[in-house]
Design a protein around this motif. Structure first.
Motif, short mmCIF file in Angstrom:
data_model
loop_
_atom_site.label_atom_id
_atom_site.label_comp_id
_atom_site.label_asym_id
_atom_site.label_seq_id
_atom_site.Cartn_x
_atom_site.Cartn_y
_atom_site.Cartn_z
N PHE A 115 2.79 14.69 -11.79
CA PHE A 115 2.46 16.06 -11.40
C PHE A 115 1.14 16.09 -10.64
N GLY A 116 1.09 16.94 -9.62
CA GLY A 116 -0.09 17.05 -8.77
C GLY A 116 0.12 16.43 -7.40
N LEU A 117 1.07 15.50 -7.30
CA LEU A 117 1.40 14.89 -6.01
C LEU A 117 2.56 15.63 -5.38
N VAL A 118 2.52 15.82 -4.06
CA VAL A 118 3.63 16.49 -3.37
C VAL A 118 4.55 15.49 -2.67
N SER A 119 4.01 14.33 -2.29
CA SER A 119 4.85 13.30 -1.66
C SER A 119 4.08 11.99 -1.59
N LEU A 162 0.84 -1.19 0.00
CA LEU A 162 0.00 0.00 0.00
C LEU A 162 0.88 1.25 0.00
N ILE A 163 0.49 2.23 -0.82
CA ILE A 163 1.21 3.51 -0.90
C ILE A 163 0.22 4.63 -0.62
N LEU A 164 0.60 5.54 0.27
CA LEU A 164 -0.22 6.70 0.59
C LEU A 164 0.33 7.88 -0.21
N LEU A 165 -0.53 8.55 -0.97
CA LEU A 165 -0.14 9.67 -1.82
C LEU A 165 -0.76 10.96 -1.29
N ARG A 166 0.04 12.03 -1.26
CA ARG A 166 -0.44 13.32 -0.77
C ARG A 166 -0.43 14.33 -1.91
N TYR A 167 -1.50 15.10 -2.01
CA TYR A 167 -1.54 16.20 -2.97
C TYR A 167 -1.69 17.50 -2.21
N GLY A 184 7.79 4.94 7.32
CA GLY A 184 9.11 5.35 7.77
C GLY A 184 9.84 6.29 6.83
N LYS A 185 9.23 6.63 5.70
CA LYS A 185 9.88 7.58 4.80
C LYS A 185 8.83 8.34 3.99
N ILE A 186 9.20 9.57 3.62
CA ILE A 186 8.37 10.42 2.78
C ILE A 186 9.17 10.73 1.53
N ILE A 187 8.64 10.35 0.38
CA ILE A 187 9.33 10.52 -0.90
C ILE A 187 8.74 11.73 -1.61
N PRO A 188 9.55 12.74 -1.93
CA PRO A 188 9.00 13.94 -2.56
C PRO A 188 8.53 13.68 -3.99
N ALA A 189 7.53 14.44 -4.41
CA ALA A 189 7.00 14.40 -5.77
C ALA A 189 6.95 15.85 -6.29
N PRO A 190 6.69 16.06 -7.58
CA PRO A 190 6.86 17.41 -8.15
C PRO A 190 5.82 18.44 -7.73
N GLY A 191 4.65 18.02 -7.23
CA GLY A 191 3.62 18.99 -6.86
C GLY A 191 2.92 19.55 -8.09
#
Length: 209
Positions: free
Chosen positions: A67-71, A3-8, A160-167
């Motif tokens: 694009f659109g995801l922040v992490s 499972l992956i949690l995505l933040r926008y 245990g980790k937050i992976i950045p995305a382009p936003g």
């Protein structure tokens, strides 16, 4: 299945058309998974997007460029019980090899306000349990490791980790533009910035014969 949690970020600020932005973002995530030869379920969950997939590492590598995801964070899902949350957080701490030489903190977010403890209380109780079992040291300001907890109505997520995305905005939400691509770095950077604002880019390059 993992499972992956995505933040926008910016998408959440939209008003009555927010649903259209989220729908496009979910479509782009599914398309990304498909292009990487991956299956998976993509669903919205109260300000978050969840992806369930067989290959978490490969999915993360692709989705982190959407694009659109922040992490995003690979997560473990457990029932919203403090005893279970503490045990899962401890399992993760041991997996990350926390010990007396490592500083950490617990960052908790209580999205489900019916949960009996507040966010600081959750972090304090889970952190104390990890210290008791591993001898790792708490540092709230500059920790070497952060263990995240999200308490949500459907369950709790631990990571245990937050992976950045382009936003930015989901690609394709603002139509198409033509970008003149030269031999320098400026034009591809400009095209990338337009993509970040939701524009589909048609690259155009002239070559003198």
């Amino acid at each position: 299945m993992g499972l992956i949690l995505l933040r926008y970020g910016e998408v959440a600020l939209k008003g009555g058309n927010r649903g259209r932005f989220i729908k496009r973002l979910r479509y782009n995530i599914r398309d990304c998974l498909k292009k990487h030869g991956l299956g998976g379920e993509v669903r919205s969950s109260r300000g978050r997007i969840m992806v369930e997939t067989d290959d978490v590492d490969a999915a993360v590598e692709g989705i982190r460029k959407v694009f659109g995801l922040v992490s995003l964070s690979p997560v473990a899902e457990v029932p919203s019980s403090m005893d279970i949350i503490k045990e899962e957080a401890l399992r993760l701490a041991r997996e990350m090899d926390l010990n007396e030489a490592v500083t950490f903190r617990v960052s908790a977010r209580r999205a489900d306000k019916t949960f009996p403890l507040t966010s600081p209380e959750i972090g304090k109780e889970v952190g104390a349990y990890i210290v008791e079992k591993t001898d790792a040291r708490v540092d709230l300001h500059e920790p070497q490791v952060t263990i995240g907890i999200e308490i949500r109505r459907e369950g709790s997520y631990i990571y245990g980790k937050i992976i950045p995305a382009p936003g930015g905005l989901p690609l394709g939400i603002e139509g198409r533009v033509v970008a003149l691509i030269s031999g320098g770095i400026d034009s591809p950077v400009a095209a990338w910035m337009m993509m970040k604002r939701g524009c589909g880019v048609i690259p155009l390059h002239f070559r003198q014969s």
